[in-house]
Design a protein around this motif. Structure first.
Motif, PDB file in Angstrom:
ATOM      1  N   MET A   1      -7.566  55.805  14.480  1.00 12.26           N
ATOM      2  CA  MET A   1      -8.816  55.966  15.264  1.00 12.26           C
ATOM      3  C   MET A   1      -8.689  55.048  16.655  1.00 12.26           C
ATOM      4  O   MET A   1      -8.266  55.680  17.532  1.00 12.26           O
ATOM      5  N   ASN A   2      -9.080  53.912  16.587  1.00 16.09           N
ATOM      6  CA  ASN A   2      -8.952  53.068  17.580  1.00 16.09           C
ATOM      7  C   ASN A   2      -7.872  52.043  17.665  1.00 16.09           C
ATOM      8  O   ASN A   2      -7.811  51.127  18.586  1.00 16.09           O
ATOM      9  N   THR A   3      -6.882  52.279  16.975  1.00 16.18           N
ATOM     10  CA  THR A   3      -5.435  51.722  17.033  1.00 16.18           C
ATOM     11  C   THR A   3      -4.393  52.489  17.309  1.00 16.18           C
ATOM     12  O   THR A   3      -4.369  53.652  16.837  1.00 16.18           O
ATOM     13  N   PHE A   4      -3.543  52.116  18.087  1.00 14.05           N
ATOM     14  CA  PHE A   4      -2.287  52.900  18.755  1.00 14.05           C
ATOM     15  C   PHE A   4      -1.074  52.134  18.360  1.00 14.05           C
ATOM     16  O   PHE A   4      -1.141  50.953  18.908  1.00 14.05           O
ATOM     17  N   GLY A   5      -0.059  52.831  17.952  1.00 15.58           N
ATOM     18  CA  GLY A   5       1.043  52.020  18.046  1.00 15.58           C
ATOM     19  C   GLY A   5       1.814  51.466  16.579  1.00 15.58           C
ATOM     20  O   GLY A   5       0.845  51.432  15.637  1.00 15.58           O
ATOM     21  N   LYS A   6       2.894  51.204  16.319  1.00 14.77           N
ATOM     22  CA  LYS A   6       3.478  50.742  15.004  1.00 14.77           C
ATOM     23  C   LYS A   6       4.070  49.434  14.985  1.00 14.77           C
ATOM     24  O   LYS A   6       3.802  48.718  13.756  1.00 14.77           O
ATOM     25  N   ILE A   7       4.568  49.034  16.101  1.00 13.86           N
ATOM     26  CA  ILE A   7       5.208  47.646  16.061  1.00 13.86           C
ATOM     27  C   ILE A   7       4.311  46.862  17.174  1.00 13.86           C
ATOM     28  O   ILE A   7       3.532  45.793  16.680  1.00 13.86           O
ATOM     29  N   PHE A   8       4.182  47.409  18.495  1.00  8.22           N
ATOM     30  CA  PHE A   8       3.188  47.066  19.395  1.00  8.22           C
ATOM     31  C   PHE A   8       1.883  47.693  19.354  1.00  8.22           C
ATOM     32  O   PHE A   8       1.756  48.888  19.624  1.00  8.22           O
ATOM     33  N   LYS A   9       1.095  47.111  18.472  1.00  7.14           N
ATOM     34  CA  LYS A   9      -0.253  47.718  18.148  1.00  7.14           C
ATOM     35  C   LYS A   9      -1.290  47.452  19.144  1.00  7.14           C
ATOM     36  O   LYS A   9      -1.398  46.185  19.353  1.00  7.14           O
ATOM     37  N   VAL A  10      -2.094  48.311  19.643  1.00  4.94           N
ATOM     38  CA  VAL A  10      -3.274  48.116  20.407  1.00  4.94           C
ATOM     39  C   VAL A  10      -4.517  48.597  19.580  1.00  4.94           C
ATOM     40  O   VAL A  10      -4.392  49.756  19.388  1.00  4.94           O
ATOM     41  N   SER A  11      -5.523  47.560  19.623  1.00  4.27           N
ATOM     42  CA  SER A  11      -6.916  48.105  19.006  1.00  4.27           C
ATOM     43  C   SER A  11      -7.795  47.852  19.854  1.00  4.27           C
ATOM     44  O   SER A  11      -8.119  46.554  20.292  1.00  4.27           O
ATOM     45  N   ILE A  12      -8.468  48.845  20.373  1.00  2.00           N
ATOM     46  CA  ILE A  12      -9.529  48.673  21.519  1.00  2.00           C
ATOM     47  C   ILE A  12     -10.997  48.510  20.667  1.00  2.00           C
ATOM     48  O   ILE A  12     -11.306  49.163  19.782  1.00  2.00           O
ATOM     49  N   PHE A  13     -12.164  47.750  21.397  1.00  2.00           N
ATOM     50  CA  PHE A  13     -13.304  47.828  21.044  1.00  2.00           C
ATOM     51  C   PHE A  13     -14.121  47.992  22.177  1.00  2.00           C
ATOM     52  O   PHE A  13     -14.182  47.285  23.350  1.00  2.00           O
ATOM     53  N   GLY A  14     -15.534  47.958  21.876  1.00  2.00           N
ATOM     54  CA  GLY A  14     -16.793  47.982  22.740  1.00  2.00           C
ATOM     55  C   GLY A  14     -17.159  49.017  23.342  1.00  2.00           C
ATOM     56  O   GLY A  14     -16.734  50.278  23.037  1.00  2.00           O
ATOM     57  N   GLU A  15     -18.405  49.019  23.869  1.00  2.00           N
ATOM     58  CA  GLU A  15     -19.103  50.136  24.676  1.00  2.00           C
ATOM     59  C   GLU A  15     -19.506  49.591  26.166  1.00  2.00           C
ATOM     60  O   GLU A  15     -19.449  48.655  26.498  1.00  2.00           O
ATOM     61  N   SER A  16     -19.582  50.802  26.791  1.00  3.12           N
ATOM     62  CA  SER A  16     -19.910  50.543  28.232  1.00  3.12           C
ATOM     63  C   SER A  16     -20.873  49.694  28.848  1.00  3.12           C
ATOM     64  O   SER A  16     -20.825  48.773  29.622  1.00  3.12           O
ATOM     65  N   HIS A  17     -22.081  49.720  27.773  1.00  2.00           N
ATOM     66  CA  HIS A  17     -23.180  48.708  28.126  1.00  2.00           C
ATOM     67  C   HIS A  17     -23.300  47.791  27.086  1.00  2.00           C
ATOM     68  O   HIS A  17     -24.490  47.366  27.040  1.00  2.00           O
ATOM     69  N   GLY A  18     -22.493  47.708  26.310  1.00  2.00           N
ATOM     70  CA  GLY A  18     -22.633  46.609  25.216  1.00  2.00           C
ATOM     71  C   GLY A  18     -22.204  45.325  26.095  1.00  2.00           C
ATOM     72  O   GLY A  18     -21.752  45.120  27.061  1.00  2.00           O
ATOM     73  N   PRO A  19     -22.273  44.130  25.339  1.00 10.34           N
ATOM     74  CA  PRO A  19     -22.082  42.900  25.894  1.00 10.34           C
ATOM     75  C   PRO A  19     -20.649  42.510  26.200  1.00 10.34           C
ATOM     76  O   PRO A  19     -20.263  41.822  27.347  1.00 10.34           O
ATOM     77  N   LYS A  20     -19.676  43.089  25.531  1.00  7.84           N
ATOM     78  CA  LYS A  20     -18.375  42.710  25.744  1.00  7.84           C
ATOM     79  C   LYS A  20     -17.444  43.959  25.564  1.00  7.84           C
ATOM     80  O   LYS A  20     -17.750  44.980  24.562  1.00  7.84           O
ATOM     81  N   ILE A  21     -16.287  44.229  26.227  1.00 13.63           N
ATOM     82  CA  ILE A  21     -15.317  45.206  25.758  1.00 13.63           C
ATOM     83  C   ILE A  21     -13.883  44.378  25.650  1.00 13.63           C
ATOM     84  O   ILE A  21     -13.726  43.508  26.218  1.00 13.63           O
ATOM     85  N   GLY A  22     -13.157  44.783  24.914  1.00 10.31           N
ATOM     86  CA  GLY A  22     -11.918  44.356  24.764  1.00 10.31           C
ATOM     87  C   GLY A  22     -10.722  45.048  23.872  1.00 10.31           C
ATOM     88  O   GLY A  22     -10.873  46.056  23.592  1.00 10.31           O
ATOM     89  N   ILE A  23      -9.571  44.226  23.553  1.00  3.28           N
ATOM     90  CA  ILE A  23      -8.636  44.740  22.981  1.00  3.28           C
ATOM     91  C   ILE A  23      -7.600  43.784  22.315  1.00  3.28           C
ATOM     92  O   ILE A  23      -7.844  42.622  22.766  1.00  3.28           O
ATOM     93  N   VAL A  24      -7.255  43.990  21.154  1.00  2.00           N
ATOM     94  CA  VAL A  24      -6.452  43.158  20.277  1.00  2.00           C
ATOM     95  C   VAL A  24      -4.846  43.832  20.505  1.00  2.00           C
ATOM     96  O   VAL A  24      -4.854  44.740  19.883  1.00  2.00           O
ATOM     97  N   LEU A  25      -3.987  42.916  20.597  1.00  2.41           N
ATOM     98  CA  LEU A  25      -2.651  43.467  20.643  1.00  2.41           C
ATOM     99  C   LEU A  25      -1.813  42.440  19.658  1.00  2.41           C
ATOM    100  O   LEU A  25      -1.816  41.364  19.657  1.00  2.41           O
ATOM    101  N   ASP A  26      -1.107  43.433  18.827  1.00  2.07           N
ATOM    102  CA  ASP A  26      -0.304  42.742  17.659  1.00  2.07           C
ATOM    103  C   ASP A  26       1.261  43.265  17.819  1.00  2.07           C
ATOM    104  O   ASP A  26       1.338  44.185  18.381  1.00  2.07           O
ATOM    105  N   GLY A  27       2.031  42.246  17.308  1.00  2.00           N
ATOM    106  CA  GLY A  27       3.629  42.657  17.677  1.00  2.00           C
ATOM    107  C   GLY A  27       4.038  42.349  19.019  1.00  2.00           C
ATOM    108  O   GLY A  27       5.137  42.654  19.404  1.00  2.00           O
TER     109      GLY A  27
END
Length: 322
Positions: A1-27
């Motif tokens: 869904m909102n996560t891509f990658g197997k070793i270098f993983k990116v997980s995105i979050f947030g909405e256009s008019h929400g307080p914050k948007i961002g991303i978590v990177l693992d690996g």
């Protein structure tokens, strides 16, 4: 869904008019030099301001929440945050009853029973590509020695850049929009990256690129022109150092061959246009007219080259680390 990658993983979050948007990177490997200033150049390339782009202005200052200590990555997950400030949510109130043609308003409401955030397109907004650009900065650091260069090569079907400004002015005056084509070249790749069958380089790059809002097509090397060629025209002669000509766009059998990875991405015209359109009014049960208010790009493809680079870097970083 909102996560891509197997070793270098990116997980995105947030909405256009929400307080914050961002991303978590693992690996992310430890020991990579990283600070807030490293993100500035690529974030500036995505920012509006040029003719044909949205007047919505955001500071887009990245906040590193974790995974970095004393200027180096620690090997722990990296969380990056961006604040949303310059929002005008009232511009979107009527789209609950009258969904915008070309947008996800209607399908999102169906999928999530109306619980989705529709303001500014919510999680479907091009605003969400900002954290992707930030993730691309880190991915490019992992791909040290590899250069990524994407550029707009067409607007509205025209490859003559001297005509683009006039085309943009005319489209804006008509309350309409234009699409575009971006070409990306990745040079310095070693041969051997890619995991066929389903994780071929083309498969993964296409998967990631099609996650960018507004993408309608992608081609590698000769692309669709190859269908009209003979084998003798399309084949790349193999040399001692790799291949010549590069009709395959740097990939054979889903694996990089050492030549530049070359692909082109087609972006649709901006769906939010001032010109009157028709849509179904779900409150009144009839077809209705709609003029989209708000601040929208005449040609959002102008801001996408750095996003395309980021997606390519994310895919290649993950393949390199496997």
């Amino acid at each position: 869904m909102n996560t891509f990658g197997k070793i270098f993983k990116v997980s995105i979050f947030g909405e256009s008019h929400g307080p914050k948007i961002g991303i978590v990177l693992d690996g992310v490997p430890h020991g990579i030099s990283l600070c807030e200033e490293d993100f500035a150049a690529d974030i500036a390339r995505r920012a509006p301001g040029a003719a044909g782009t949205t007047p919505r202005k955001e500071a887009d200052c990245v906040e590193i929440l974790s995974g970095v200590f004393a200027g180096k990555t620690t090997g722990a997950p990296i969380a990056l945050n961006f604040a949303n400030g310059n929002t005008r949510s009232g511009d979107y109130s009527e789209f609950l009853a009258k969904p915008r043609p070309g947008h996800a308003d209607r399908v999102a409401a169906i999928k999530w029973d109306g619980c989705n955030d529709p303001r500014g397109g919510g999680h479907f907004s091009g605003r969400i590509t900002l954290p992707i650009v930030a993730a691309g900065v880190i991915a490019k650091k992992i791909m040290q020695g590899v250069s990524f260069k994407a550029e707009l090569i067409e607007i509205g079907g025209c490859a003559d850049s001297s005509l683009w400004q006039q085309m943009l002015r005319e489209a804006a005056a008509e309350g309409d929009s234009l699409g575009g084509v971006v070409e990306c070249r990745v040079e310095g790749l070693d041969a051997g990256l890619g995991e066929p069958f389903f994780d071929s380089v083309e498969s993964l790059v296409s998967h990631a690129v099609f996650a960018i809002p507004g993408v309608r097509g992608i081609e590698f090397g000769d692309g669709f022109r190859a269908a009209a060629m003979k084998g003798s025209e399309h084949n790349d002669p193999i040399t001692a150092d790799g291949v010549s000509k590069n009709g395959a766009g740097g990939v054979n059998g889903g694996i990089t061959n050492g030549a530049p990875l070359v692909f082109r991405v087609a972006f649709k015209p901006t769906a939010s246009i001032a010109r009157e359109q028709t849509t179904w009014n779900f409150e009144e049960g009839r077809m209705d007219s709609l003029k989209v208010k708000g601040r929208h790009d005449v040609c959002f493809a102008l801001r996408t080259p750095v996003i395309v680079e980021a997606m390519a870097a994310i895919v290649l970083a993950d393949l390199k680390l496997r």
